[in-house]
Design a protein around this motif. Structure first.
Motif, PDB file in Angstrom:
ATOM      1  N   VAL A  97     -19.166   6.203  -1.635  1.00  0.00           N
ATOM      2  CA  VAL A  97     -18.886   5.286  -2.601  1.00  0.00           C
ATOM      3  C   VAL A  97     -18.822   6.070  -3.875  1.00  0.00           C
ATOM      4  O   VAL A  97     -19.712   6.798  -4.234  1.00  0.00           O
ATOM      5  N   ARG A 107     -15.502   5.124   1.992  1.00  0.00           N
ATOM      6  CA  ARG A 107     -15.968   3.675   1.827  1.00  0.00           C
ATOM      7  C   ARG A 107     -15.156   2.880   0.888  1.00  0.00           C
ATOM      8  O   ARG A 107     -14.452   1.807   0.961  1.00  0.00           O
ATOM      9  N   ARG A 108     -15.562   3.172  -0.221  1.00  0.00           N
ATOM     10  CA  ARG A 108     -15.127   2.139  -1.519  1.00  0.00           C
ATOM     11  C   ARG A 108     -15.338   2.916  -2.955  1.00  0.00           C
ATOM     12  O   ARG A 108     -15.781   3.908  -2.902  1.00  0.00           O
ATOM     13  N   VAL A 125     -15.585   1.366  -6.788  1.00  0.00           N
ATOM     14  CA  VAL A 125     -15.869   0.479  -7.620  1.00  0.00           C
ATOM     15  C   VAL A 125     -15.814   0.928  -8.963  1.00  0.00           C
ATOM     16  O   VAL A 125     -16.056   1.992  -9.433  1.00  0.00           O
ATOM     17  N   THR A 181      -7.418  -1.243 -10.016  1.00  0.00           N
ATOM     18  CA  THR A 181      -8.114  -1.312  -9.049  1.00  0.00           C
ATOM     19  C   THR A 181      -7.021  -2.048  -8.048  1.00  0.00           C
ATOM     20  O   THR A 181      -7.180  -2.012  -6.772  1.00  0.00           O
ATOM     21  N   GLN A 239      -5.966  -0.516  -4.555  1.00  0.00           N
ATOM     22  CA  GLN A 239      -6.083  -1.254  -3.181  1.00  0.00           C
ATOM     23  C   GLN A 239      -4.989  -1.448  -2.540  1.00  0.00           C
ATOM     24  O   GLN A 239      -4.753  -1.392  -1.295  1.00  0.00           O
ATOM     25  N   VAL A 285     -10.880   2.843   3.120  1.00  0.00           N
ATOM     26  CA  VAL A 285     -11.368   2.702   1.987  1.00  0.00           C
ATOM     27  C   VAL A 285     -10.661   1.312   1.154  1.00  0.00           C
ATOM     28  O   VAL A 285      -9.703   1.075   1.289  1.00  0.00           O
ATOM     29  N   ILE A 286     -11.883   0.757   0.407  1.00  0.00           N
ATOM     30  CA  ILE A 286     -11.410  -0.387  -0.245  1.00  0.00           C
ATOM     31  C   ILE A 286     -11.827  -0.316  -1.867  1.00  0.00           C
ATOM     32  O   ILE A 286     -12.630   0.561  -2.020  1.00  0.00           O
ATOM     33  N   THR A 290     -12.867  -2.245  -5.433  1.00  0.00           N
ATOM     34  CA  THR A 290     -13.206  -3.412  -5.955  1.00  0.00           C
ATOM     35  C   THR A 290     -13.558  -3.052  -7.305  1.00  0.00           C
ATOM     36  O   THR A 290     -13.563  -2.164  -7.834  1.00  0.00           O
ATOM     37  N   GLY A 336     -10.871  -5.973  -0.314  1.00  0.00           N
ATOM     38  CA  GLY A 336     -10.415  -5.250  -1.113  1.00  0.00           C
ATOM     39  C   GLY A 336      -9.884  -5.958  -2.458  1.00  0.00           C
ATOM     40  O   GLY A 336      -9.409  -7.176  -2.026  1.00  0.00           O
TER      41      GLY A 336
END
Length: 303
Positions: free
Chosen positions: A88, A131-132, A134, A175, A179, A189-190, A192, A244
């Motif tokens: 992350v 994974r992500r 943010v 973002t 996405q 992967v997303i 957010t 996402g």
């Protein structure tokens, strides 16, 4: 009202998280909680001494690395030095309402740090993210406007509040476009976003604060929630089972305070055409583009 609290953050054992601006405020709380939940947390900070001081108060596996988001050379150096997989990335660092200044590369300081710095960092790290991503935005996006003819305030009179709002609107458009691109290449992967409502942090900082700056900061401090509560939307956006391009913020009146929930955003923050245009301009300004061509980022199955 949302009942999500820090203790509900799931186990992060075996995962690596990078948090920008992790030496104070929301970033420090975010890093501390993720480390307590078992993550290996990389504190990406501008000031190494302050970062190390913050890390000493945290329980868990932490590492401090220098990252100046107002300097593309520093961003590249940080990305090159971080070769391990990252689960992350939390784009938390930022600043608000400073007197007019420019980054090392000539960008208006707020746009250059809050948006372009994180844009470059994310894309440079993306091949290793599993994974992500943010990105911390703000309610200020509601008054933001992207002046594509003068994003870096080279011709019009500088207005710090509007410059900040522009950078936060850019965070949400970034973002959304990130996405879209991740989905297009089949990445797991997303992306957010989150906003803390009004939270008492050192986001507003200046090396030479003028009277207006001091008055605005004093008024803001009177109505804000603490950094612990302000970090909850970020933690939710980083760990909850959400789609996402989700946007997380406080569930209280006007989104100023309260527990985290999925929230809406202004129509201009959902403008796909503007998001693509901003992305293309950001690539030209930073010299960094979207690096994924095929699905490269598959997370391990959660237990």
């Amino acid at each position: 009202m949302s009942s999500f609290v820090a203790s509900e953050v799931p186990s992060m054992a075996g995962r690596t998280v990078v948090v920008t601006g992790a030496n104070s405020g929301i970033g420090s709380v975010t890093a501390q909680i993720l480390a307590e939940r078992g993550a290996r947390v990389v504190l990406a900070v501008r000031n190494l001494e302050k970062g190390r001081a913050a890390a000493t108060s945290m329980v868990g596996d932490t590492e401090v690395r220098v990252l100046d988001l107002a300097d593309l050379a520093s961003i590249r150096s940080f990305a090159e030095g971080l070769t391990e997989p990252i689960d992350v990335l939390i784009n938390n660092a930022g600043l608000s309402l400073p007197p007019f200044s420019r980054t090392a590369d000539g960008f208006e300081l707020q746009f250059g740090t809050n948006h372009l710095g994180h844009f470059a960092l994310t894309n440079l790290l993306l091949p290793r993210i599993r994974r992500r991503v943010v990105t911390v935005a703000s309610l200020a996006h509601l008054i933001g406007k992207l002046d594509f003819a003068d994003l870096n305030w080279e011709r019009k009179r500088y207005r710090p509040t509007l410059a900040y709002a522009q950078s936060k609107l850019a965070n949400l458009l970034f973002t959304a476009e990130l996405q879209r691109r991740l989905a297009a290449v089949g990445s797991a992967v997303i992306a957010t976003a989150a906003h803390p409502g009004l939270s008492a942090t050192n986001l507003m900082r200046s090396e030479s604060p003028n009277l207006r700056f001091r008055v605005e900061k004093a008024l803001l401090d009177m109505i804000t929630q603490d950094a612990g509560d302000g970090a909850l939307p970020t933690l939710y956006a980083a760990t909850a089972d959400i789609p996402g391009n989700s946007y997380v913020g406080p569930d209280g009146i006007l989104g100023i305070r309260g527990g985290p929930k999925l929230v809406g955003r202004a129509a201009k923050a959902r403008d796909a055409s503007a998001a693509r245009q901003l992305w293309e301009i950001s690539e030209k300004l930073t010299g960094v583009g979207f690096p994924l061509k095929t699905s490269m980022n598959r997370p391990e199955r959660d237990n």
